[in-house]
Design a protein around this motif. Sequence first.
Motif, PDB file in Angstrom:
ATOM      1  N   ASP A  15     -33.278  23.367  52.550  1.00 57.87           N
ATOM      2  CA  ASP A  15     -33.977  22.586  51.526  1.00 57.87           C
ATOM      3  C   ASP A  15     -35.420  22.304  51.940  1.00 57.87           C
ATOM      4  OD1 ASP A  15     -31.588  22.354  49.970  1.00 57.87           O
ATOM      5  OD2 ASP A  15     -30.875  20.966  51.497  1.00 57.87           O
ATOM      6  N   TRP A  25     -34.488  19.039  44.651  1.00 58.13           N
ATOM      7  CA  TRP A  25     -33.821  17.867  45.192  1.00 58.13           C
ATOM      8  C   TRP A  25     -34.246  16.528  44.626  1.00 58.13           C
ATOM      9  CZ3 TRP A  25     -29.429  17.632  47.682  1.00 58.13           C
ATOM     10  CH2 TRP A  25     -28.909  18.841  48.177  1.00 58.13           C
ATOM     11  N   ASN A  70     -28.903  13.898  57.044  1.00 62.30           N
ATOM     12  CA  ASN A  70     -27.709  14.604  56.587  1.00 62.30           C
ATOM     13  C   ASN A  70     -26.886  13.667  55.701  1.00 62.30           C
ATOM     14  OD1 ASN A  70     -25.728  13.108  58.241  1.00 62.30           O
ATOM     15  ND2 ASN A  70     -26.632  14.199  59.977  1.00 62.30           N
ATOM     16  N   THR A  71     -25.783  14.169  55.187  1.00 64.15           N
ATOM     17  CA  THR A  71     -24.980  13.408  54.223  1.00 64.15           C
ATOM     18  C   THR A  71     -24.570  12.034  54.753  1.00 64.15           C
ATOM     19  OG1 THR A  71     -24.103  15.461  53.296  1.00 64.15           O
ATOM     20  CG2 THR A  71     -22.896  13.444  52.811  1.00 64.15           C
ATOM     21  N   ASP A  95     -21.402  14.809  49.313  1.00 57.17           N
ATOM     22  CA  ASP A  95     -21.102  16.211  49.627  1.00 57.17           C
ATOM     23  C   ASP A  95     -20.727  16.977  48.361  1.00 57.17           C
ATOM     24  OD1 ASP A  95     -21.666  16.669  52.288  1.00 57.17           O
ATOM     25  OD2 ASP A  95     -19.702  16.043  53.013  1.00 57.17           O
ATOM     26  N   PHE A  98     -23.940  17.505  46.335  1.00 54.81           N
ATOM     27  CA  PHE A  98     -24.810  18.517  46.932  1.00 54.81           C
ATOM     28  C   PHE A  98     -24.262  19.928  46.696  1.00 54.81           C
ATOM     29  CE2 PHE A  98     -26.083  15.146  50.305  1.00 54.81           C
ATOM     30  CZ  PHE A  98     -26.864  14.496  49.349  1.00 54.81           C
ATOM     31  N   ASP A 131     -27.542  19.814  55.161  1.00 57.03           N
ATOM     32  CA  ASP A 131     -26.553  19.818  54.090  1.00 57.03           C
ATOM     33  C   ASP A 131     -25.220  20.270  54.677  1.00 57.03           C
ATOM     34  OD1 ASP A 131     -25.461  19.611  51.578  1.00 57.03           O
ATOM     35  OD2 ASP A 131     -26.763  21.107  50.645  1.00 57.03           O
ATOM     36  N   SER A 135     -22.211  24.007  50.874  1.00 53.30           N
ATOM     37  CA  SER A 135     -23.386  24.086  49.998  1.00 53.30           C
ATOM     38  C   SER A 135     -24.329  25.203  50.432  1.00 53.30           C
ATOM     39  CB  SER A 135     -24.132  22.752  50.009  1.00 53.30           C
ATOM     40  OG  SER A 135     -23.347  21.725  49.450  1.00 53.30           O
TER      41      SER A 135
END
Length: 245
Positions: A15, A25, A70-71, A95, A98, A131, A135
């Motif tokens: 990304d 995004w 991150n998530t 998650d 995404f 990510d 994904s």
Amino acid sequence: MEKTRTISGILFDKDGTLLDYAKSWVPVNYELARIAAKGDEGLARRLLVAGGMDPDTGHVAPDTLLAAGNTVEIAEGMVAAGSPMTVVELSTLFDGLFAQSASLAVAVTDLAGFFAALHGKGYRLGVASSDNEQSIRQTARRFGFDQYLHYVAGYDSGFGIKPEPGMVLGFCAATGLDPHEVAVVGDNNHDMHMGRRAGAGLTVAVLTGTGSRESLAAASDYCLNDITELHALLPDDGAPRRVIA
């Protein structure tokens, strides 16, 4: 250009590097804030601010939570900023969001052609993203470059998280390369610091994400407008010493 002649593998962020961050995004960030706020628009705006995004303009500041987290880190940040949900609940929902968003992402160039050209020159290629791995793989399939990848790592793949060196070292283990033979390409300092900590031969920043020349200057060897400029940076006669079948 001497450092570029040792490079046999390229590890890309996703990304902001392969995908245009603002186009791909920013809409997702609005949605994740709405999810975390359970529909409370005022709270959603506060959560976006806490994550580093201006809720009015959509601008995301370099190296902030929404730029580089991150998530789980994003979920933790949303909870700390006032979300009534738990980190586990948000991580699961994020998650899923995404993974669905892979179908709406906007690539910075023809990624199938871009990866095919690098693969044709003999480079080992990988993607390392904050990510989730699902994904990443969905994005690679959608844009037609999955067949050219030798390695994929997400925050949940077991190699650690950025800016730790694990994803780069995992790429080396998967490809048989030494860290000094690898170029790490990304749009924020998590990527650059990951590369430096792993001993990567080259750290290359791009400006299609949330970073700026100023924010990326200290940790990058080169700062490019976008990934297409890699073709000039890594010339054919300085390409890999190890050819892939």
